[in-house]
Enzyme design. Sequence first.
Site, short mmCIF file in Angstrom:
data_model
loop_
_atom_site.label_atom_id
_atom_site.label_comp_id
_atom_site.label_asym_id
_atom_site.label_seq_id
_atom_site.Cartn_x
_atom_site.Cartn_y
_atom_site.Cartn_z
N TYR A 169 0.87 -1.18 0.00
CA TYR A 169 0.00 0.00 0.00
C TYR A 169 0.90 1.22 0.00
O TYR A 169 1.43 1.62 1.03
CB TYR A 169 -0.90 -0.05 1.23
CG TYR A 169 -1.86 1.11 1.41
CD1 TYR A 169 -2.14 2.00 0.39
CD2 TYR A 169 -2.50 1.30 2.63
CE1 TYR A 169 -3.02 3.04 0.56
CE2 TYR A 169 -3.39 2.34 2.82
CZ TYR A 169 -3.64 3.21 1.78
OH TYR A 169 -4.52 4.25 1.95
N LYS A 216 -0.19 -1.16 -4.77
CA LYS A 216 -1.30 -0.21 -4.85
C LYS A 216 -0.68 1.18 -4.94
O LYS A 216 -0.14 1.71 -3.96
CB LYS A 216 -2.20 -0.31 -3.62
CG LYS A 216 -3.35 0.68 -3.63
CD LYS A 216 -4.04 0.75 -2.28
CE LYS A 216 -5.15 1.80 -2.30
NZ LYS A 216 -5.72 2.04 -0.97
#
Length: 297
Positions: free
Chosen positions: A135, A163
């Site tokens: 992330y 991501k």
Amino acid sequence: MTIWKGVFPAVTTKLTENGKVDIDATKASIDRLIENGVSGVIVLPMLGENASMELDEREAIIRGAVEVANGRVPVLSGLAETTLMRAQANAKLYKSWGAQGLMVFPSLGYKTDDRETVAWYKGIASATDLPIMIYNNPIAYGVDCTVDVMRELVDTPEIVCIKEETGDVRRVTDLRIAFGERFSLFCGVDDLIVESCALGVTGWVSGMTNVWPAEAVKLFGLCQENEYPEARKLYQVLTPSFHLDVHVKLVQYIKLAEHLVYGAPEWVRAPRLPLVGDEREYVVSTIEKAIEDLKHL
């Protein structure tokens, strides 16, 4: 190697008005997402108020998601911790509860430098055989998994996906140039999804998909099919709402939007509070306009 692609909503955790986890409402929302065509679900993301949840609540949420998904799509869990020791322990726990992948945050308690960031992700990967999505949200967390950082992680097989949430769409191309197809690249910013698809992302971690799953799946599909003129029409209707996904109060905004569109509970856990006044009216008017405009597409 695990290859994730498609639309993976960052699922909101439904709560009662007194702040308790509403497992039935959370499971119902996950079922709605899957029935509308998403390719995976991510429970306990930042949008799911991960840091506000006790360990037993996280267990109930992960187990509930796995139960309702019933093998139809992969279930990932956010892993957001302060220390490496706790992150490693919970990675093992989340797998035992049925999670099929992890979306791993940087340390929540300390802004790591590049060397420490590499050690953080390698350390978590060493504790689990679950596939990992990094992330990367330097705007919120102050830690950027740059191309140079990812070069140090390229030989860590558990890390399969990024991501990408820097807000700079050029990063997509830089990662592709550096690593080819080594990592799945997911857009993590709702109001950059069409631009990111044009540059080659293969997935989308989306907040507003909680609100409009069928429309988000359609938008992503149009982009993947290079039907950009049609995609832009839908994108222009949804983008004012997508802007709500990049605000510091995205949890409150998206939960209110879910409430307006399909009646889900809007409640959040303190210190967050439900929206009031002009701010609430702004979100309501934005969503209501999108509801009306979608009827005319």
